[in-house]
Motif scaffolding. Structure first.
Motif, PDB file in Angstrom:
ATOM      1  N   HIS A  90      30.964  37.879  61.925  1.00  0.00           N
ATOM      2  CA  HIS A  90      31.438  39.192  61.453  1.00  0.00           C
ATOM      3  C   HIS A  90      32.958  39.215  61.452  1.00  0.00           C
ATOM      4  O   HIS A  90      33.594  39.001  62.481  1.00  0.00           O
ATOM      5  CB  HIS A  90      30.910  40.305  62.349  1.00  0.00           C
ATOM      6  CG  HIS A  90      31.523  41.645  62.073  1.00  0.00           C
ATOM      7  ND1 HIS A  90      31.326  42.322  60.874  1.00  0.00           N
ATOM      8  CD2 HIS A  90      32.357  42.414  62.821  1.00  0.00           C
ATOM      9  CE1 HIS A  90      31.998  43.459  60.908  1.00  0.00           C
ATOM     10  NE2 HIS A  90      32.630  43.541  62.075  1.00  0.00           N
ATOM     11  N   ARG A  91      33.533  39.474  60.275  1.00  0.00           N
ATOM     12  CA  ARG A  91      34.981  39.595  60.181  1.00  0.00           C
ATOM     13  C   ARG A  91      35.403  41.005  60.589  1.00  0.00           C
ATOM     14  O   ARG A  91      34.950  41.997  60.015  1.00  0.00           O
ATOM     15  CB  ARG A  91      35.455  39.300  58.761  1.00  0.00           C
ATOM     16  CG  ARG A  91      36.972  39.376  58.611  1.00  0.00           C
ATOM     17  CD  ARG A  91      37.394  39.051  57.187  1.00  0.00           C
ATOM     18  NE  ARG A  91      38.841  39.140  57.040  1.00  0.00           N
ATOM     19  CZ  ARG A  91      39.487  38.915  55.897  1.00  0.00           C
ATOM     20  NH1 ARG A  91      38.804  38.606  54.801  1.00  0.00           N
ATOM     21  NH2 ARG A  91      40.800  39.005  55.845  1.00  0.00           N
ATOM     22  N   LEU A  92      36.257  41.106  61.582  1.00  0.00           N
ATOM     23  CA  LEU A  92      36.705  42.403  62.067  1.00  0.00           C
ATOM     24  C   LEU A  92      37.562  43.104  61.016  1.00  0.00           C
ATOM     25  O   LEU A  92      38.451  42.500  60.412  1.00  0.00           O
ATOM     26  CB  LEU A  92      37.500  42.250  63.362  1.00  0.00           C
ATOM     27  CG  LEU A  92      36.747  41.658  64.563  1.00  0.00           C
ATOM     28  CD1 LEU A  92      37.667  41.558  65.767  1.00  0.00           C
ATOM     29  CD2 LEU A  92      35.513  42.492  64.898  1.00  0.00           C
ATOM     30  N   THR A  93      37.264  44.369  60.806  1.00  0.00           N
ATOM     31  CA  THR A  93      38.055  45.163  59.880  1.00  0.00           C
ATOM     32  C   THR A  93      39.354  45.605  60.557  1.00  0.00           C
ATOM     33  O   THR A  93      39.523  45.437  61.765  1.00  0.00           O
ATOM     34  CB  THR A  93      37.269  46.406  59.445  1.00  0.00           C
ATOM     35  OG1 THR A  93      37.065  47.247  60.610  1.00  0.00           O
ATOM     36  CG2 THR A  93      35.918  46.011  58.852  1.00  0.00           C
ATOM     37  N   ALA A  94      40.245  46.194  59.783  1.00  0.00           N
ATOM     38  CA  ALA A  94      41.499  46.699  60.350  1.00  0.00           C
ATOM     39  C   ALA A  94      41.219  47.744  61.420  1.00  0.00           C
ATOM     40  O   ALA A  94      41.873  47.769  62.471  1.00  0.00           O
ATOM     41  CB  ALA A  94      42.377  47.275  59.237  1.00  0.00           C
ATOM     42  N   ASP A  95      40.233  48.606  61.176  1.00  0.00           N
ATOM     43  CA  ASP A  95      39.884  49.632  62.166  1.00  0.00           C
ATOM     44  C   ASP A  95      39.307  49.001  63.428  1.00  0.00           C
ATOM     45  O   ASP A  95      39.587  49.454  64.547  1.00  0.00           O
ATOM     46  CB  ASP A  95      38.879  50.616  61.566  1.00  0.00           C
ATOM     47  CG  ASP A  95      39.500  51.541  60.535  1.00  0.00           C
ATOM     48  OD1 ASP A  95      40.745  51.684  60.541  1.00  0.00           O
ATOM     49  OD2 ASP A  95      38.749  52.109  59.721  1.00  0.00           O
ATOM     50  N   GLU A  96      38.492  47.954  63.267  1.00  0.00           N
ATOM     51  CA  GLU A  96      37.896  47.300  64.437  1.00  0.00           C
ATOM     52  C   GLU A  96      38.933  46.517  65.231  1.00  0.00           C
ATOM     53  O   GLU A  96      38.850  46.439  66.466  1.00  0.00           O
ATOM     54  CB  GLU A  96      36.758  46.388  63.987  1.00  0.00           C
ATOM     55  CG  GLU A  96      35.530  47.154  63.516  1.00  0.00           C
ATOM     56  CD  GLU A  96      34.495  46.272  62.847  1.00  0.00           C
ATOM     57  OE1 GLU A  96      33.330  46.682  62.749  1.00  0.00           O
ATOM     58  OE2 GLU A  96      34.858  45.155  62.402  1.00  0.00           O
ATOM     59  N   LEU A  97      39.907  45.938  64.546  1.00  0.00           N
ATOM     60  CA  LEU A  97      40.993  45.254  65.253  1.00  0.00           C
ATOM     61  C   LEU A  97      41.753  46.234  66.146  1.00  0.00           C
ATOM     62  O   LEU A  97      42.138  45.916  67.270  1.00  0.00           O
ATOM     63  CB  LEU A  97      41.951  44.615  64.249  1.00  0.00           C
ATOM     64  CG  LEU A  97      41.455  43.367  63.521  1.00  0.00           C
ATOM     65  CD1 LEU A  97      42.406  42.997  62.388  1.00  0.00           C
ATOM     66  CD2 LEU A  97      41.316  42.195  64.497  1.00  0.00           C
ATOM     67  N   LYS A  98      41.966  47.422  65.626  1.00  0.00           N
ATOM     68  CA  LYS A  98      42.666  48.447  66.400  1.00  0.00           C
ATOM     69  C   LYS A  98      41.772  48.993  67.509  1.00  0.00           C
ATOM     70  O   LYS A  98      42.216  49.174  68.653  1.00  0.00           O
ATOM     71  CB  LYS A  98      43.120  49.573  65.478  1.00  0.00           C
ATOM     72  CG  LYS A  98      43.924  50.654  66.186  1.00  0.00           C
ATOM     73  CD  LYS A  98      44.405  51.712  65.199  1.00  0.00           C
ATOM     74  CE  LYS A  98      45.217  52.790  65.924  1.00  0.00           C
ATOM     75  NZ  LYS A  98      45.690  53.831  64.982  1.00  0.00           N
ATOM     76  N   LEU A  99      40.503  49.240  67.195  1.00  0.00           N
ATOM     77  CA  LEU A  99      39.560  49.787  68.160  1.00  0.00           C
ATOM     78  C   LEU A  99      39.396  48.873  69.370  1.00  0.00           C
ATOM     79  O   LEU A  99      39.299  49.338  70.510  1.00  0.00           O
ATOM     80  CB  LEU A  99      38.204  50.004  67.481  1.00  0.00           C
ATOM     81  CG  LEU A  99      37.077  50.624  68.327  1.00  0.00           C
ATOM     82  CD1 LEU A  99      37.421  52.060  68.685  1.00  0.00           C
ATOM     83  CD2 LEU A  99      35.752  50.560  67.571  1.00  0.00           C
ATOM     84  N   SER A 100      39.357  47.561  69.119  1.00  0.00           N
ATOM     85  CA  SER A 100      39.185  46.591  70.204  1.00  0.00           C
ATOM     86  C   SER A 100      40.492  46.256  70.901  1.00  0.00           C
ATOM     87  O   SER A 100      40.515  45.479  71.848  1.00  0.00           O
ATOM     88  CB  SER A 100      38.554  45.306  69.652  1.00  0.00           C
ATOM     89  OG  SER A 100      39.359  44.758  68.620  1.00  0.00           O
ATOM     90  N   ASN A 101      41.597  46.836  70.430  1.00  0.00           N
ATOM     91  CA  ASN A 101      42.934  46.620  70.995  1.00  0.00           C
ATOM     92  C   ASN A 101      43.409  45.177  70.828  1.00  0.00           C
ATOM     93  O   ASN A 101      44.192  44.680  71.643  1.00  0.00           O
ATOM     94  CB  ASN A 101      43.003  47.017  72.471  1.00  0.00           C
ATOM     95  CG  ASN A 101      44.417  47.409  72.892  1.00  0.00           C
ATOM     96  OD1 ASN A 101      45.241  47.761  72.059  1.00  0.00           O
ATOM     97  ND2 ASN A 101      44.694  47.340  74.180  1.00  0.00           N
TER      98      ASN A 101
END
Length: 300
Positions: free
Chosen positions: A222-233
């Protein structure tokens, strides 16, 4: 050549051909070099210092898969260099859980900055070869947790940051057909616990581990989205200048985009550590807990 017929000049047409061939040669050279970097992702991890003289601090690359030898290889690499506060450029398919955790703790103690990219040399308009970092690179599986170890973390939009479940390294190719024992399940759960503790140490959120563990090994990473990159810190800055030196004026020739890589690599759980194999490297001892990094990245 039809686009040049309006000139009515054979000399101009010949000149245009020369320019076209020169441009194609430059692009071909960079693409070939970049493809070579991508191939190295399938090999054991190597560290290379990239000098950037005379007006920038430089960086070092970490390319390849984390193995039992990687912690020692990094220690040997660091012996002759002052890496405090340096930037590490990652292009990796992941690898061993325990050894990646060990390296990540070393990097946090050094206060390293982390990013994803492929380090290459590009020819400037003046004909001088200069080091540069292309953003079209991969950071997958345990590489994502190495990225998390950076005190400052930057992920370019073109980078592929992809996650997956932990699995036995010797059974990741066909996980549904493989058999598992109670000991195997214990090892996986142990490594999940170690990753959870490490993620807290590095200032990551629980979302990173949750996203990773939701993708089984028989599915695409799963490629992390921009929102997920931010959400996961995973991202603490949106400014590349915070991790890599930038020239005041662009002075390099345009390059072609890299072709996406289709190989799906896996986490390597610590299962191999429990097997009596001659080449097995002893499990890395747990380091002291480090203070977490600052909060989430500022809004764009």
């Amino acid at each position: 050549m039809r686009s040049y017929r309006w000139s009515g000049s054979a000399l101009l047409r010949a000149f245009a051909v020369c320019i076209a061939w020169t441009s194609l040669a430059a692009v071909s050279s960079v693409t070939t070099a970049s493809a070579g970097v991508l191939e190295e992702r399938k090999l054991p991890m190597r560290f290379t210092w990239v000098a950037c003289e005379p007006d920038c601090r430089g960086w070092f690359t970490a390319v390849g898969i984390v193995t039992g030898d990687t912690p020692k290889d990094f220690d040997d690499f660091a012996k002759t260099r002052d890496l405090g506060g340096a930037t590490v450029v990652l292009d990796s398919s992941g690898g061993s859980v325990n050894d990646a955790i060990s390296i990540g703790r070393r990097w946090r103690k050094l206060g390293l900055r982390t990013t994803v990219g492929a380090s290459v040399e590009l020819q400037s308009s003046s004909g001088v070869m200069k080091p540069a970092v292309l953003p079209q690179a991969y950071c997958e599986s345990m590489c994502v947790f190495l990225l998390l170890s950076g005190k400052t973390r930057y992920v370019p939009e073109e980078a592929h940051v992809r996650v997956h479940q932990i699995w036995m390294g010797d059974r990741a190719d066909d996980p549904k057909a493989a058999s598992y024992t109670a000991q195997d399940l214990m090892i996986v759960q142990r490594d999940v616990g170690r990753l959870a503790k490490y993620s807290v140490e590095m200032g990551g959120s629980g979302d990173l581990l949750s996203l990773s563990l939701s993708v089984p090994p028989w599915e695409d990473l799963h490629r992390l989205t921009a929102d997920e990159l931010k959400l996961s810190n995973l991202v603490t800055t949106y400014q590349i200048d915070d991790v890599l030196p930038q020239e005041r004026k662009p002075d390099t020739t345009p390059v072609a985009s890299l072709a996406p890589k289709t190989i799906q690599d896996r986490f390597v759980s610590g299962a191999e550590d429990e097997k009596p194999v001659a080449s097995t490297v002893s499990t890395t001892k747990t380091a002291e807990v480090q203070a977490p990094t600052g909060g989430a990245a500022p809004a764009k």
